[in-house]
Design a protein around this motif. Structure first.
Motif, PDB file in Angstrom:
ATOM      1  N   THR A 159       0.862  -1.181   0.000  1.00 31.01           N
ATOM      2  CA  THR A 159       0.000   0.000   0.000  1.00 31.01           C
ATOM      3  C   THR A 159       0.900   1.233   0.000  1.00 31.01           C
ATOM      4  O   THR A 159       1.855   1.312   0.783  1.00 31.01           O
ATOM      5  N   VAL A 160       0.598   2.174  -0.876  1.00 29.97           N
ATOM      6  CA  VAL A 160       1.397   3.391  -0.993  1.00 29.97           C
ATOM      7  C   VAL A 160       0.488   4.600  -0.818  1.00 29.97           C
ATOM      8  O   VAL A 160      -0.530   4.718  -1.504  1.00 29.97           O
ATOM      9  N   ALA A 161       0.866   5.494   0.098  1.00 26.72           N
ATOM     10  CA  ALA A 161       0.172   6.772   0.255  1.00 26.72           C
ATOM     11  C   ALA A 161       1.021   7.844  -0.425  1.00 26.72           C
ATOM     12  O   ALA A 161       2.036   8.284   0.119  1.00 26.72           O
ATOM     13  N   GLU A 162       0.638   8.221  -1.622  1.00 27.04           N
ATOM     14  CA  GLU A 162       1.324   9.263  -2.388  1.00 27.04           C
ATOM     15  C   GLU A 162       0.318  10.381  -2.637  1.00 27.04           C
ATOM     16  O   GLU A 162      -0.677  10.205  -3.329  1.00 27.04           O
ATOM     17  N   ILE A 163       0.596  11.544  -2.068  1.00 29.48           N
ATOM     18  CA  ILE A 163      -0.394  12.608  -2.060  1.00 29.48           C
ATOM     19  C   ILE A 163      -0.679  13.155  -3.452  1.00 29.48           C
ATOM     20  O   ILE A 163      -1.761  13.675  -3.709  1.00 29.48           O
ATOM     21  N   ASP A 164       0.260  13.041  -4.375  1.00 33.28           N
ATOM     22  CA  ASP A 164       0.114  13.662  -5.690  1.00 33.28           C
ATOM     23  C   ASP A 164      -0.160  12.610  -6.760  1.00 33.28           C
ATOM     24  O   ASP A 164       0.722  11.815  -7.102  1.00 33.28           O
ATOM     25  N   PRO A 165      -1.353  12.597  -7.353  1.00 33.45           N
ATOM     26  CA  PRO A 165      -1.635  11.626  -8.417  1.00 33.45           C
ATOM     27  C   PRO A 165      -0.697  11.757  -9.614  1.00 33.45           C
ATOM     28  O   PRO A 165      -0.422  10.769 -10.301  1.00 33.45           O
TER      29      PRO A 165
END
Length: 501
Positions: A320-326
């Motif tokens: 699971t990756v939380a990357e704020i910028d699509p």
């Protein structure tokens, strides 16, 4: 007796003009942050310098506008039109000016705070100064020509505030991500030119009086559009760029640059080989400390997705990756060979993602999010580390990438001290090589309930590189001698990194 006007000017027209100028000036302020980012990053000090310089420009502009307001209304309007012509010229000129002066200024002034402030002053003071001129002039005319001065005064102040709000929202949510910085400033230039023509016309002069300056302003706008954009893509968060660093065109290797910093390198044919120190440590330490081969992982910050890509190639468990910028995720898929099907990607802040999913537990949590060269302040506090510890499976580990200077280590010491309040065991890993004096070093700090089974390892990064853990005594000394426990209420990470005065 009310001063004579060249024509009857409705108060609504003055109110509307004030709102438009205010909106345009705030668009420039927001765009200034994006334009400076490829040169100095997007740190607390960048925004502090921008806000201070812009407010200084507005203040001096208001002062001069107050002097102009003492003239006859016709003359004051003509002068105000001239000021907005100058605002248009300096706004359009900011785009080609910035890359010309950034190198010399940053090279001449070593202290980050002063270099950022000086660069901002040179490029953005004059646009703010000239944009600050109309408010006192228009307000004076509005209250002296209206039947009721109080409502007219209130309307002018409200128009300025509403315009500022509208400009901020338009710049942040619409213009930058859809038009880019240069075209946004061209739009502002055209708005200033239109307002300048209006004020000169209201002041009793024909539109031809603004012709020469308008041509100059439009010429600079064309030059702004022709100025090379340092970004391949401008998202709502970052200036993104991909550079080809391949030694052999048949074996592509790409570098991701976010704002002004390299954030990862990947090779098409080598998904498990890391090309930077921090990803090499995060990748190998995670596998060393995992309680099982198919461990689950949660990544705070994607960057070029080198570590999630490697985990998928190694055949680990759910990623699971939380990357704020699509846009970062899209670029990783397009240019860095990351397969979105191999992970669950959450386009939101990592702390919020953990906070709003209390049922989700992970074997490994990795922190690799940065604002400029520092970890975002809300990801280095005792409260955040407690949250991360609560989302770990039994025997799980938290790892985070930290940058600090060899001759300071206050940021590293504070993060170690803070993690020590939450985790039973805290380790610090780095490359086993003698650093140069004052060198910026890369560390990985590990928190868990047991030590790593080895105290050193060698992996390709991409050349064979040896990494080791600092001795427990040295880690304790860092925390005791240079550490400050960081909390949500107090976490001066920029100052600890030595980025302040």
């Amino acid at each position: 007796m009310k001063p004579a006007l060249p024509a009857t000017i409705p108060v609504w027209l003055l109110v509307g003009a004030q709102g438009v100028v205010s909106a345009a000036s705030l668009v420039v302020e927001i765009v200034a942050g994006r334009m400076l980012a490829p040169h100095v990053g997007m740190s607390l000090y960048t925004w502090t310098a921008i806000i201070a310089v812009v407010l200084a420009g507005f203040s001096v502009g208001h002062w001069w506008g107050g002097r102009l307001a003492e003239k006859t209304p016709a003359a004051a309007l003509r002068w105000t039109g001239g000021a907005l012509l100058a605002a248009a010229i300096t706004t359009a000129g900011a785009v080609p000016l910035l890359p010309l002066v950034a190198g010399p200024v940053l090279g001449a002034i070593i202290a980050p705070v002063w270099s950022i402030t000086a660069l901002t002053l040179i490029v953005f003071f004059l646009p703010s100064f000239f944009a600050g001129v109309p408010a006192p002039v228009l307000t004076k005319i509005a209250i002296t020509s209206a039947d009721r001065t109080g409502p007219a005064l209130g309307a002018m102040f409200a128009a300025g505030a509403i315009g500022a709000i509208a400009g901020t929202l338009l710049a942040g949510f619409v213009f930058i991500s859809w038009l880019g910085s240069a075209l946004t400033l061209v739009v502002v230039t055209v708005v200033y030119l239109a307002c300048a023509a209006l004020f000169v016309r209201l002041g009793g002069q024909g539109a031809r009086a603004v012709g020469g300056a308008a041509v100059l302003g439009l010429g600079l706008a064309v030059l702004a559009l022709a100025t090379p954009n340092p970004c391949d893509r401008e998202s709502q968060y970052f200036c993104l760029r991909v550079e080809d660093v391949s030694a052999d065109p048949a074996e592509p290797v790409h570098l991701m640059v976010i704002d002004h910093l390299a954030h990862g390198i990947s090779a098409q044919s080598l998904p498990t080989v890391q090309f930077t120190e921090h990803t090499a440590m995060l990748d190998h330490l995670s596998r060393l400390r995992a309680v099982r081969d198919d461990f689950t992982s949660f990544h705070i910050g994607g960057g070029n997705f080198a570590v999630p890509r490697a985990f998928a190639a190694h055949g680990t468990g759910a990623i699971t990756v939380a990357e704020i910028d699509p846009a970062v995720t899209q670029m990783a898929a397009e240019a860095f060979w990351f397969d979105p099907e191999t992970a669950t990607v959450l386009h939101e802040d990592g702390r919020r993602a953990l906070l709003t999913r209390p049922e989700a537990l992970y074997d490994i949590i990795l922190g690799d999010a940065f604002t400029d060269v520092v970890v975002p302040v809300h990801l280095v506090t005792r409260e955040f580390f407690a949250l991360a510890a609560g989302r770990l499976e039994p025997g799980g580990s938290f790892l985070m990438n930290v940058i600090d200077h060899e001759d300071r280590l206050y940021a590293l010491g504070s993060i170690v001290a803070t993690m020590g309040e939450v985790f039973e065991v805290v380790e610090v890993w780095t490359q086993q090589a003698q650093p140069d004096p004052g060198q910026r070093m890369v560390f990985v700090v590990v928190g868990g309930d047991a030590p790593t089974p080895v105290d050193s390892f060698t992996v390709p990064a991409p050349d064979e590189t040896r990494f080791g853990a600092l001795s427990p005594r040295l880690v304790e000394g860092l925390a005791a001698g240079r550490g400050t426990v960081l909390t949500d209420d107090y976490a001066p990470i920029d100052r600890l990194m030595g980025l302040s005065l």
